[in-house]
Enzyme design. Structure first.
Site, PDB file in Angstrom:
ATOM      1  N   ASP A 478      22.415  14.173 -22.073  1.00 32.25           N
ATOM      2  CA  ASP A 478      22.895  12.815 -22.338  1.00 32.25           C
ATOM      3  C   ASP A 478      22.427  12.324 -23.708  1.00 32.25           C
ATOM      4  OD1 ASP A 478      24.124  10.404 -21.784  1.00 32.25           O
ATOM      5  OD2 ASP A 478      23.004  10.019 -19.936  1.00 32.25           O
ATOM      6  N   ASP A 548      31.760   6.991 -18.437  1.00 27.66           N
ATOM      7  CA  ASP A 548      30.948   6.352 -17.398  1.00 27.66           C
ATOM      8  C   ASP A 548      31.817   5.508 -16.490  1.00 27.66           C
ATOM      9  OD1 ASP A 548      28.550   7.423 -17.985  1.00 27.66           O
ATOM     10  OD2 ASP A 548      27.692   5.657 -18.942  1.00 27.66           O
TER      11      ASP A 548
END
Ligand code: DGJ
Length: 729
Positions: A478, A548
């Site tokens: 990430d 997301d």
């Protein structure tokens, strides 16, 4: 495919039987762009270019008043010597001048494709797959050489380009700008299309006509960004999904980029793409070479669909690498939206138990497992397991999962450091910063300075130890903020503007080492979802967490837009809970499954809390996914109905041998008293007979493409259906 130098006509010709690219040498010095498009028969290619003296356009060749660099369609235009349009490069000599004069020197044609050191790139597996032309230009006064690399692939309608600059002299030269490619199209009647957005709303399609002057997209965020993808396309006015000319250009790079288009008064359209010149410079010492990232240039005479299918094929086979390149990926469950930071080992096991029972193959432990990270305010950099949350460590959890017959995956965010971390307390100069200036936080964190070799080495060793500490088969990498105060403690003042690019080189080195050391780990890149969905990251990590935003309706646009360039095999897509955590929307479980099944399927919810019926549905959809996944992940994509144009979305994947296809149809809001409608399919073999979902009726491919497939009456919002077509013997 081949590359020819036509001495008489002074033309370099790259062609592969379908696509052709021509560069003409004018006055023995200048590289003009003559042609890029469908290959055709031609007697006099040298007559493509037209010349005319124009007022206020400088006369670069006094003996030829019709000639000016200002109006010449060029291959790699300079700054400062007569062309007032957007330059492809700008170098500064030790005397401060930015005027250069590179002229043609020589060329070389080679089989295959040379490596670009330290940067991701498209590759070949044997030298017969591509040929490369290297044209050398020299500025003898400056003592600098420039190589323009052009590769043409045999099996793809693709030209790749990259540029290297070599300091052959004795003084330092500063590169202020060096794009990866530039092309001057001979007309301007085009639309341009690009992918724009923001966090949770990535890669929405925008198409608009060109106007005179400069139009551009870029990122200066230190990442390719959620806001603009490093891709754009020029489309003929009549271009649709299936028809018309499309030129798609994409950069194999994950950092700051710029893609610009300039239309001049004589209707020449200049496109260039490369590292963003904003806050970039690179000092080249005598003997040193700088090489740009690579640009991929796709030509399609079959509209946007043709362009996408070419991108998908090369990305799947010659950008992505490693053992997972040609494999379907395990169906995963990620605990992020189920627990966020608040989990216990017991809770994780409960999720895993049910997930395993329903057919899920891999469990991913997301953020919050290390240091004392119970929220996003601490611990990035301290990659040590939190014994309170996981009393048996990562190893204990991994063994439990392995015992169930599941694989274990782990989330990391290695490029970051929390001010509240031992790493920061011990090495406060290891982050990007400018001495004396504020260190601006974003998500409460700072960015490690990967332009530093010592920081990169520390990360490589720390992650190696971590990845060896348990049986880890998947890593989610990430990156949750963009860069500010970009400066490095180790670089001298005159090199500070190299920091962003050096960061990318450092990151690529780390990824190269780790992916080589851990070939059996499936890496998925992520930057708050799709903030770094680009070809650079896909070279190291063969899939990316698309967004997301897990809402099924929002995902239609995101996945549709993403599919312009990137194949389903590169997209991670999860089924999540309702009300959706990003938009609060309630959509049925089957629609959420059907959207995620159009990519690498995953789940991200409290699966243990689902009702009996819902669990049964999940089990059934997983079984169905196993039947269709090869076609979805490796087939040819045809987009049928766009979510950007109405309530209906449809796309389909067709297996290479055309014997199977999978059609996805979604309707967001139902229409009262709707008109009759048939969904016309694409890409099937007109002569083959197909059965749909094993029903008795059989249809010719021709019929399904010309008349279409009828859909059931839809009396509900958020309807979706997947149709699996198989050849009938
Ligand atoms: C952003 C990612 O995109 C999410 O999926 C999740 O991993 C969080 N970061 C964790 O902090």
């Amino acid at each position: 495919m081949t590359i020819e130098w036509k001495e008489e006509e002074k033309i370099f010709h790259l062609y592969n039987g379908r696509v052709s690219y021509m560069i003409q040498l004018v006055h023995g010095k200048y590289l003009a762009h003559a042609y890029w498009g469908n290959q055709f028969q031609m007697m006099q290619p040298s007559s493509i270019l037209q010349f005319k003296g124009r007022a206020f356009s400088p006369m670069n060749e006094p003996s030829d008043p019709r000639f000016s660099l200002d109006t010449l369609p060029q291959e790699f235009p300079a700054f400062g010597n007569g062309d007032f349009r957007t330059p492809a490069y700008r170098l500064q000599s030790p005397d401060g001048s930015t005027v250069t004069h590179f002229v043609y020197d020589s060329f070389e044609i080679m089989k295959g494709k040379p490596l670009i050191k330290g940067l991701p790139m498209t590759y070949v597996e044997n030298t017969l797959e591509a040929d490369t032309l290297v044209i050398t230009m020299v500025d003898s006064m400056l003592g600098v050489g420039m190589n323009l690399y052009y590769t043409i692939y045999r099996d793809f309608d693709i030209i790749t380009r990259s540029v290297s600059i070599e300091n052959l002299g004795s003084g330092e030269v500063s590169i202020q700008q060096c794009m990866s490619m530039s092309v001057d199209f001979h007309n301007s009647k085009w639309d341009w299309l690009h992918l724009q957005g923001t966090w949770a709303r990535e890669r929405h399609i925008e198409r608009r006509p060109l106007i005179h002057g400069v139009q551009s997209i870029s990122s200066s965020r230190g990442a390719s960004s959620h806001q603009h993808n490093p891709f754009l396309a020029l489309l003929s006015k009549d271009a649709t999904e299936d028809h018309g000319m499309v030129y798609g250009i994409s950069l194999v790079y994950s950092g700051n980029f710029q893609a610009s288009i300039e239309v001049d008064p004589f209707e020449t359209t200049r496109i260039s793409m490369g590292i963003n010149p904003l806050n970039f410079s690179w000092l080249l010492n005598p003997g040193e070479i700088f090489q740009t990232p690579e640009a991929l240039m796709v030509y399609s005479s079959e509209g946007l669909g043709g362009m996408s299918r070419t991108f998908h094929k090369i990305i799947r086979s010659r950008v992505c690498r490693g053992v997972y390149r040609d494999r379907t990926r395990p169906i995963l469950i990620n605990n992020w939206e189920a627990t966020y930071f608040h989990f216990t080992e017991k809770k994780l096991k409960e999720i895993a138990d049910v997930a395993k029972d329903l057919g899920i193959e891999l469990f991913v432990l997301d953020d919050g497992w290390f240091g004392h990270r119970d929220n996003d305010k601490s611990s990035l950099g301290d990659w040590v397991v939190n014994g309170k949350k996981l009393p048996h460590g990562l190893k204990g959890l991994a063994s439990y999962l392995n015992g169930l017959g599941m694989q274990f995956g782990l989330w990391v965010e290695p490029e970051m450091v929390s001010p509240d971390s031992d790493l920061y307390r011990n090495h406060s100069d290891w982050c990007l910063h400018v001495p004396g200036r504020n260190r601006t936080l974003s998500r409460n964190q700072l960015v490690l300075d990967l332009s530093r070799e010592d920081v990169c080495n520390w990360l490589i060793e720390t992650l190696t130890t971590l990845f060896q500490s348990a049986s880890i088969r998947y890593v989610k990498w990430d990156m949750n903020r963009n860069m500010t105060e970009v400066g490095s403690a180790l670089l001298p003042p005159e090199r500070q503007q190299e920091t962003s690019h050096r960061y990318m080189l450092g990151l690529y080195r780390i990824l190269e080492v780790l992916t080589q050391r851990f070939p059996e780990i499936l890496f998925e890149s992520c930057s708050g979802g799709g903030g770094r969905f680009d070809l650079g990251m896909l070279y190291y990590m063969p899939q990316t967490w698309t967004s997301d935003d897990t809402d099924a309706v929002e995902r239609l646009k995101i996945q549709y837009g993403t599919s312009m360039v990137y194949p389903a095999l590169a997209m991670g897509a999860h089924v999540s809970d309702v009300p959706n955590h990003q938009v609060g929307r309630m959509t049925p479980l089957w629609m959420r499954c059907h959207v995620a099944m159009a990519a690498n399927l995953g789940f991200e919810l409290n699966i243990d809390k689902l009702s009996r019926d819902d669990k049964a549905l999940v089990r059934q959809e997983i079984q169905f996914y196993h039947q269709i996944k090869n076609v979805v992940l490796f087939g040819d994509l045809y987009r049928l109905l766009s979510p950007f144009e109405g309530m209906d979305t449809a796309w389909m994947y067709v297996a290479e041998n055309q014997e199977q296809a999978v059609v996805f149809y979604y309707k967001t809001l139902a229409t009262p008293n709707p008109p009759f409608f048939r969904l016309k399919l694409r890409g099937l073999n007109p002569k083959l007979k197909y059965k749909i979902n094993d029903n008795k009726r059989v249809y010719y491919g021709d019929e399904l493409m010309k008349i279409g497939m009828s859909l059931p009456p839809i009396k509900t919002d958020f309807f979706s259906e997947i149709y699996y077509l198989k050849r009938d013997a």
